[in-house]
Write a protein that holds these residues in place. Structure first.
Motif, short mmCIF file in Angstrom:
data_model
loop_
_atom_site.label_atom_id
_atom_site.label_comp_id
_atom_site.label_asym_id
_atom_site.label_seq_id
_atom_site.Cartn_x
_atom_site.Cartn_y
_atom_site.Cartn_z
N LEU A 163 4.53 16.65 15.91
CA LEU A 163 3.35 16.20 15.18
C LEU A 163 3.73 15.52 13.86
CD1 LEU A 163 0.33 16.22 15.66
CD2 LEU A 163 0.18 18.35 14.37
N VAL A 164 4.69 16.07 13.15
CA VAL A 164 5.10 15.50 11.86
C VAL A 164 5.74 14.12 12.04
CG1 VAL A 164 6.64 15.78 9.88
CG2 VAL A 164 5.30 17.73 10.70
N PRO A 165 6.74 13.96 12.95
CA PRO A 165 7.28 12.61 13.16
C PRO A 165 6.20 11.61 13.61
CG PRO A 165 8.69 14.24 14.19
CD PRO A 165 7.46 14.96 13.75
N ALA A 166 5.25 12.10 14.43
CA ALA A 166 4.17 11.22 14.89
C ALA A 166 3.31 10.76 13.72
CB ALA A 166 3.31 11.93 15.93
N LEU A 167 3.02 11.69 12.81
CA LEU A 167 2.22 11.35 11.64
C LEU A 167 2.96 10.35 10.75
CD1 LEU A 167 -0.33 11.83 9.98
CD2 LEU A 167 0.84 13.75 8.87
N ILE A 168 4.24 10.56 10.53
CA ILE A 168 5.03 9.65 9.70
C ILE A 168 5.10 8.26 10.35
CG2 ILE A 168 7.34 9.19 8.80
CD1 ILE A 168 7.70 12.24 8.55
N GLY A 169 5.37 8.25 11.66
CA GLY A 169 5.43 6.96 12.37
C GLY A 169 4.11 6.23 12.31
N GLY A 170 3.01 6.97 12.49
CA GLY A 170 1.69 6.34 12.42
C GLY A 170 1.39 5.77 11.04
N LEU A 171 1.78 6.50 9.99
CA LEU A 171 1.55 6.02 8.63
C LEU A 171 2.37 4.76 8.32
CD1 LEU A 171 1.42 9.40 6.65
CD2 LEU A 171 -0.48 7.83 7.12
N VAL A 172 3.62 4.74 8.79
CA VAL A 172 4.46 3.55 8.59
C VAL A 172 3.85 2.35 9.31
CG1 VAL A 172 6.70 2.50 9.12
CG2 VAL A 172 6.59 4.84 8.23
N MET A 173 3.40 2.55 10.54
CA MET A 173 2.79 1.45 11.28
C MET A 173 1.47 1.03 10.65
SD MET A 173 3.02 -0.78 13.60
CE MET A 173 4.41 -0.24 14.58
N THR A 174 0.74 1.97 10.06
CA THR A 174 -0.50 1.62 9.35
C THR A 174 -0.19 0.65 8.21
OG1 THR A 174 -1.51 3.76 9.87
CG2 THR A 174 -2.44 2.53 8.03
N PHE A 175 0.88 0.93 7.49
CA PHE A 175 1.29 0.04 6.39
C PHE A 175 1.70 -1.34 6.92
CE2 PHE A 175 4.80 -1.71 3.85
CZ PHE A 175 4.13 -1.93 2.65
N VAL A 176 2.51 -1.34 7.98
CA VAL A 176 3.00 -2.61 8.54
C VAL A 176 1.86 -3.45 9.10
CG1 VAL A 176 4.41 -3.63 10.39
CG2 VAL A 176 5.30 -1.71 9.05
N ALA A 177 0.97 -2.81 9.85
CA ALA A 177 -0.06 -3.55 10.58
C ALA A 177 -1.22 -4.02 9.71
CB ALA A 177 -0.60 -2.69 11.72
N ASN A 178 -1.42 -3.38 8.58
CA ASN A 178 -2.62 -3.69 7.80
C ASN A 178 -2.33 -4.46 6.52
OD1 ASN A 178 -5.10 -2.31 9.14
ND2 ASN A 178 -3.41 -0.84 9.34
N GLN A 179 -1.15 -5.03 6.40
CA GLN A 179 -0.86 -5.90 5.27
C GLN A 179 -1.60 -7.23 5.43
OE1 GLN A 179 3.46 -6.12 5.06
NE2 GLN A 179 3.45 -4.69 3.37
N GLN A 180 -2.04 -7.79 4.32
CA GLN A 180 -2.79 -9.04 4.35
C GLN A 180 -1.81 -10.22 4.35
OE1 GLN A 180 -6.23 -8.81 4.38
NE2 GLN A 180 -6.43 -10.99 4.77
N ILE A 181 -1.18 -10.46 5.50
CA ILE A 181 -0.25 -11.59 5.58
C ILE A 181 -0.88 -12.81 6.23
CG2 ILE A 181 1.81 -10.13 5.63
CD1 ILE A 181 1.89 -10.52 8.66
N TYR A 182 -2.08 -12.62 6.77
CA TYR A 182 -2.83 -13.76 7.32
C TYR A 182 -4.28 -13.60 6.93
CZ TYR A 182 -4.89 -17.10 10.54
OH TYR A 182 -5.59 -18.16 11.06
N SER A 183 -4.81 -14.57 6.23
CA SER A 183 -6.20 -14.52 5.81
C SER A 183 -7.08 -15.17 6.87
CB SER A 183 -6.39 -15.25 4.47
OG SER A 183 -5.63 -14.63 3.47
N PRO A 184 -8.18 -14.52 7.25
CA PRO A 184 -9.10 -15.15 8.20
C PRO A 184 -9.49 -16.56 7.74
CG PRO A 184 -9.73 -12.88 7.82
CD PRO A 184 -8.63 -13.18 6.85
N ASP A 185 -9.32 -17.51 8.63
CA ASP A 185 -9.54 -18.92 8.29
C ASP A 185 -10.99 -19.28 8.61
OD1 ASP A 185 -9.34 -21.56 7.71
OD2 ASP A 185 -7.73 -22.02 9.11
N LEU A 186 -11.91 -18.92 7.70
CA LEU A 186 -13.32 -19.16 7.95
C LEU A 186 -13.64 -20.64 8.08
CD1 LEU A 186 -15.96 -17.75 8.46
CD2 LEU A 186 -16.42 -17.77 6.01
N PRO A 187 -13.03 -21.54 7.28
CA PRO A 187 -13.32 -22.97 7.49
C PRO A 187 -13.00 -23.43 8.91
CG PRO A 187 -12.29 -22.66 5.36
CD PRO A 187 -12.23 -21.33 6.06
#
Length: 630
Positions: free
Chosen positions: A425-449
Motif C-alpha cells: 500500500l505504501v509503495p502504491a501511494l508513493i507511486g501514485g503521488l509521483v504520477m499525480t505530479f508528473v501527469a498534472n503539470q501544466q506543460i500544455y495549455s488548452p488552445d481555445l482559439p
C-alpha cells in the motif's frame, strides 16, 4: 440460496455507458459539431462512402490505416451516409468496450476489480468524447478492450478458437492503430515465457494460433497492397512521413506539416511523395517514399543525438500529461457544449487515471507472473508512441489497460487499508503521488482559439456564416496572430461580397506569413471583384510561383486577363489548363469565350464549345448553334 443472473452487471454497465453517451450526443446537437467532421475524419468518411458505393478494393497501397474506413463503409452501406448513425454505432461499440473491460478485469484480477474497471471506463470523459467523433480512436479503444477480454478468456479457457479469435482482434487493431503490432509481440513473448499458461505445449499452440489469426488479417492486406502496387506492405505506407514528422530538427512533439500551411489530409500524401521525388530526382514507389523519410528521421537521430533524446523525453512527458492534446478536433471546445462532459472531466480525466493505474501497478505485484503481459503492454505501447508526434488520441490505446490496473487499485487498496497491510500500500501511494505530479503539470495549455476556429468551421459547414464569423472573431481576439482565423473569416467576407473587409484579413495573413500560397488566390479574387484587375493578376501570379500548375490560379488569371485585354496571357493560361485537364468543360468554355471576344475567331470558339459539350456542358454550344453562330 438465490442465484444472481450473471448478466445483470454486464447489462448494467452497458446501459449506463450507453445512456451517458446518448446524453452527450443529445447535448452536442445544440452546437455545430454533431453533423460536422474534418481532417482525418473527413478522409475516413469519404473513403467509407466510396467503399459503400462498391469500390471495396481501392487503388494503390493503403496510406492510412484501413479498418476504420471499411467499418464506415459497412455502416454507410446499411444506414446510408448518415453521420448521426455512424456516431450512434460508435457509442454502442464504446459501451460494449466497458463491458469487455469488466470481463477482462474479472479474468485477470477479480469480479470486483473488473466492475471497478468497467465503471471507470463508463465515466471517463475522454472515452465519451472519442466515441462521439468521426475518428478511429473510439474503435481502437473498443478493439483493445475486446482483445484484453479475449486474452483473459483464452488464458482461462485455453480454447483453440479463443486464441485464434484473439489473433483476429489484434490484426484488426493493428489495421486501426499500427503501433498495436508491438502488442502482438508482447503477447507472444509473454505466452512464451509462461504468463498465465502452464503447459509448454499449450503455450506454443497459443502462439501459433494467435500468429495465424493476426497473419490472416494482415496478410490479406499485404497481398492486396502487393497486387495493386507491387509493394508488399502489411498495413500502410505512412510510416516514413510520420516518423520524420516526429523526428527532425524542427520537431517539438506536436504536429507540423511537411510543407507549412498544408496540414490538410488532402496534401499530406502528395507532399510526402513530391518532396521525396524532388530530393532523389526520380519517381518513387510508395515503399521507396516511406524509406526516404525513414532515412531522414534516422539521420536526425544520429547527427543530433542529444537534441533527439531531449525531444523524446519531452514527448514522454506530453504522453503522460492530463490534457487530451488535440488534433483537428478540439477537446476543450467540445467541453463547452456539454455540461455532462465538463462535469465528468472535472472528476475523472487522465490526470486521475494515470496515478490510479500507477498505484495498481504496485498493488498487483503479487500477481506479476500471471499478468506479465498486462505489465508489459502499456509500457511497450507508450514507447511505440514516442517516435511520432503526440496527440491525446494516439495514447488512447493505452487507456483500456490502465483501467484494469486502476480498478484493481481501488478494490485491492481498500481491502489492504481495511486489513492495515501496508507492504504494498505504501509503495502504491508513493507511486501514485509521483504520477499525480508528473501527469498534472501544466506543460500544455488548452488552445481555445484553435477550438473556436474548429467551431467556426463547423458553423460555416452548416450554413451559418454569422455564427462562423463570430467564432473566428473570438479566436482572433484571443490570439491576434492566428493566421487561419483571419484566412477563414476573410473567405466568409468574400462570399458575402464584403471585399474590403476580406482584403483587410487577407492582408493580415500576408504580413504574418508571406509565403502562404492560398491567401494570394483568395485576395486576388477579391481584387478582381472590385475591379482592381492588375493587383488580382499579380496575386494569381504569386500563387503560381508556389504552384505553377494550380488550376484555380490559372483559371482566375486567365479570366481576369481576358477581361483586361491581356489576351495572349489569358490564352496561355487556358491552353495550359486544357493540357493538364483535357476533359474539363469549364476550361474549353472559357477559352471559347476568349476566342470569340478577344480574337474574333468564331471557328476556334465553336470548336472549343463543341469540346465543352462533349465534356458535359452543352448549354452554351446549343445556344450559339440555335443562333447560327456555329
Amino acid at each position: 440460496m438465490i442465484r444472481r443472473n450473471p448478466w445483470i452487471i454486464p447489462l448494467f454497465l452497458f446501459l449506463s455507458a450507453l445512456t451517458l453517451r446518448f446524453v452527450y450526443l443529445f447535448q452536442l446537437k445544440e452546437g455545430p459539431f454533431l453533423l460536422f467532421f474534418q481532417g482525418d475524419g473527413k478522409s475516413y468518411y469519404e473513403w467509407g462512402k466510396t467503399i459503400a458505393e462498391g469500390d471495396w478494393l481501392g487503388q494503390d497501397v493503403f496510406y492510412q490505416a484501413p479498418f476504420y474506413p471499411y467499418l464506415l463503409g459497412l455502416i454507410q452501406a446499411v444506414f446510408g451516409s448518415n453521420i448521426v448513425a455512424i456516431r450512434l454505432v460508435q457509442v454502442v461499440l464504446g459501451s460494449l468496450a466497458c463491458l469487455f473491460l469488466y470481463l477482462a478485469g474479472a479474468h485477470f484480477f477479480s469480479k470486483a476489480s473488473g466492475l471497478a474497471a468497467g465503471l471507470l471506463a463508463c465515466l471517463y470523459a475522454p472515452a465519451i468524447y472519442y466515441d462521439g467523433l468521426i475518428q478511429k480512436t473510439g474503435i481502437a479503444f473498443f478493439l483493445m478492450a475486446m482483445s484484453l477480454w479475449m486474452l483473459g478468456r483464452a488464458i482461462q479457457k485455453s480454447g483453440n478458437l479463443s486464441w485464434f479469435g484473439l489473433g483476429i482482434a489484434l490484426g484488426l487493431l493493428t489495421l486501426t492503430r499500427e503501433n498495436a503490432a508491438a502488442l502482438i509481440v508482447v503477447i507472444l513473448l509473454g505466452l512464451h515465457f509462461g504468463s498465465g499458461v502452464q503447459l509448454k505445449s499449450r503455450r506454443w499452440l497459443a502462439v501459433a494460433l494467435i500468429l495465424a489469426g493476426s497473419c490472416f488479417i494482415l496478410g490479406t492486406v499485404g497481398i492486396r497492397n502487393w497486387v495493386l502496387s507491387d509493394t508488399f506492405s502489411l498495413t500502410t505506407s505512412q510510416l516514413g512521413p510520420n516518423l520524420y514528422l516526429g523526428n527532425n530538427p524542427q520537431a517539438d512533439g506536436f504536429y507540423h506539416p511537411l510543407v507549412p500551411g498544408r496540414g490538410n489530409y488532402l496534401f499530406e500524401q502528395e507532399d510526402a511523395i513530391s518532396l521525396a521525388e524532388e530530393a532523389l530526382g526520380r519517381s518513387l514507389l510508395p515503399d521507396e517514399v516511406s524509406s526516404y523519410w525513414i532515412k531522414q528521421a534516422f539521420h536526425f537521430m544520429k547527427t543530433q543525438t542529444a537534441d533527439w533524446l531531449l525531444l523524446t523525453l519531452k514527448k514522454l512527458h506530453l504522453s503522460l500529461n492530463y490534457y487530451e492534446i488535440p488534433d483537428t478536433d478540439d477537446y476543450a471546445i467540445h467541453l463547452s457544449w456539454s455540461s455532462l462532459l465538463t462535469g465528468l472531466n472535472r472528476i475523472f480525466n487522465f490526470g486521475i487515471l494515470a496515478p490510479l493505474a500507477c498505484a495498481g501497478f504496485f498493488l498487483a505485484w503479487p500477481l506479476r507472473k500471471k499478468i506479465l503481459i498486462l505489465y508489459a503492454a502499456p509500457i511497450v505501447l507508450l514507447l511505440s508512441m514516442l517516435p511520432f508526434v503526440i496527440y491525446g488520441r494516439y495514447r488512447f490505446i493505452l487507456v483500456p489497460v490502465l483501467f484494469l490496473f486502476a480498478g484493481h487499485a481501488l478494490i485491492s487498496g481498500f481491502k489492504l487499508l481495511q486489513q492495515k497491510s501496508y507492504q504494498f500500500l505504501v509503495p502504491a501511494l508513493i507511486g501514485g503521488l509521483v504520477m499525480t505530479f508528473v501527469a498534472n503539470q501544466q506543460i500544455y495549455s488548452p488552445d481555445l482559439p484553435q477550438g473556436l476556429l474548429t467551431q467556426g468551421l463547423a458553423y460555416q459547414y452548416l450554413g451559418n456564416p454569422a455564427q462562423a464569423l463570430e467564432s473566428f472573431s473570438q479566436a482572433i481576439r484571443q490570439a491576434p496572430n492566428f493566421l487561419h482565423a483571419y484566412l477563414f473569416r476573410g473567405s466568409i467576407y468574400q462570399d458575402q461580397h464584403r471585399h474590403e473587409k476580406a482584403l483587410e484579413d487577407f492582408d493580415a495573413v500576408v504580413r504574418m506569413y508571406p509565403t502562404y500560397p492560398d491567401v494570394y488566390l483568395l485576395r486576388g479574387k477579391s481584387y478582381a471583384s472590385i475591379g482592381m484587375q492588375q493587383k488580382a493578376i499579380q496575386d494569381f501570379t504569386q500563387t503560381l510561383s508556389f504552384d505553377p500548375e494550380n488550376p484555380k490560379a490559372l483559371l482566375q488569371r486567365g479570366i481576369v486577363c481576358s477581361q483586361s485585354g491581356q489576351y495572349d496571357q489569358a490564352l496561355q493560361d487556358f491552353n495550359k489548363l486544357i493540357q493538364l485537364f483535357p476533359n474539363r468543360a469549364e476550361y474549353y468554355h472559357n477559352r471559347g469565350l476568349l476566342y470569340q471576344e478577344g480574337f474574333q475567331n468564331m471557328k476556334a470558339a465553336c470548336s472549343d464549345w463543341k469540346h465543352a459539350c462533349l465534356s458535359g456542358n452543352c448549354t452554351y454550344y446549343e445556344l450559339v448553334v440555335k443562333k447560327g453562330a456555329c
